[in-house]
Design a protein around this motif. Sequence first.
Motif, PDB file in Angstrom:
ATOM      1  N   ASP A 217     -11.024   7.215  -1.607  1.00  0.00           N
ATOM      2  CA  ASP A 217     -10.799   6.046  -0.765  1.00  0.00           C
ATOM      3  C   ASP A 217     -10.567   4.841  -1.667  1.00  0.00           C
ATOM      4  O   ASP A 217     -11.226   4.702  -2.706  1.00  0.00           O
TER       5      ASP A 217
ATOM      6  N   TRP B 273      -4.330  -3.087   2.144  1.00  0.00           N
ATOM      7  CA  TRP B 273      -5.098  -1.859   2.353  1.00  0.00           C
ATOM      8  C   TRP B 273      -4.210  -0.656   2.043  1.00  0.00           C
ATOM      9  O   TRP B 273      -3.002  -0.788   1.848  1.00  0.00           O
ATOM     10  N   TYR B 274      -4.834   0.530   1.992  1.00  0.00           N
ATOM     11  CA  TYR B 274      -4.150   1.734   1.521  1.00  0.00           C
ATOM     12  C   TYR B 274      -4.298   2.867   2.529  1.00  0.00           C
ATOM     13  O   TYR B 274      -5.319   2.983   3.217  1.00  0.00           O
ATOM     14  N   SER B 275      -3.278   3.704   2.596  1.00  0.00           N
ATOM     15  CA  SER B 275      -3.317   4.883   3.459  1.00  0.00           C
ATOM     16  C   SER B 275      -2.728   6.071   2.713  1.00  0.00           C
ATOM     17  O   SER B 275      -2.098   5.906   1.662  1.00  0.00           O
ATOM     18  N   ASP B 276      -2.919   7.250   3.286  1.00  0.00           N
ATOM     19  CA  ASP B 276      -2.388   8.489   2.687  1.00  0.00           C
ATOM     20  C   ASP B 276      -2.791   8.629   1.220  1.00  0.00           C
ATOM     21  O   ASP B 276      -1.958   8.953   0.364  1.00  0.00           O
TER      22      ASP B 276
END
Length: 246
Positions: free
Chosen positions: A177, A146-149
Amino acid sequence: MKQQFSLLPKIAALSIAAAFAAPAMAQTAGSNIVNLGWFHLAPQDSSEQLRVVSPTPTTIAGSGASVSNADTLGIAFTHFFTDNFALTTDVGIPPTFKLTGTGTISSVGEVGNAKQWSPAIVAKWYFGDGNSKFRPFVGAGVSYVWYSDVKLSDQFQAALSSRFTGGLSSSAKSTADLSSSWAPVFNVGATYNFDKNWSMGFSVAYIPLKTNADITTTLPTGTQVKSATSLTLNPIVTFLSVGYKF
């Protein structure tokens, strides 16, 4: 008495030889090993064209993006259930990937960046026996990614704003997103045991991975334009590390 003293050096020599001949017991059933090292992630990437989903579906012809390489500190914990079968958990500080425009949006330069989280569990089969100095292995497992920032660059936001307003404004704001997913992990590598506690490892992993990017652009009028694309990453991940058994 003199004979006894004359035997002592010989006994000591035999004891030292026996110590060197004793098995290292480096990787046997029940062993726990922690490796600390460096991950290098090299995406074998490709992308689809950027599509406007709503309010008026269209495609930005010739648009595309490429993903940069990344490096990060990683930790692996391995438990040996038998002398040959082990399970490894890989984690690391999330690396930051940069996305650069290609094709008709190459003039934008950097499109954006994001941090990727991808802990993995890998089952491994080690060749040789538990006392071997050099032990190659093969493995397979799974990673949840998953990805953030997730951030879009000012240049890319300005380009979207200009396109969607007919060049009348550059004040529209865009956010993005990236989808999360499960991905398989295929792994090969080897460990060299210096002694019963310390070792060095090197491995290469391939992760078939794809993510969907959804972009929302809010125009000055309040109207929202939805865009989307898909990125294929398929990174080759190398891991060079030092291990300690406890």
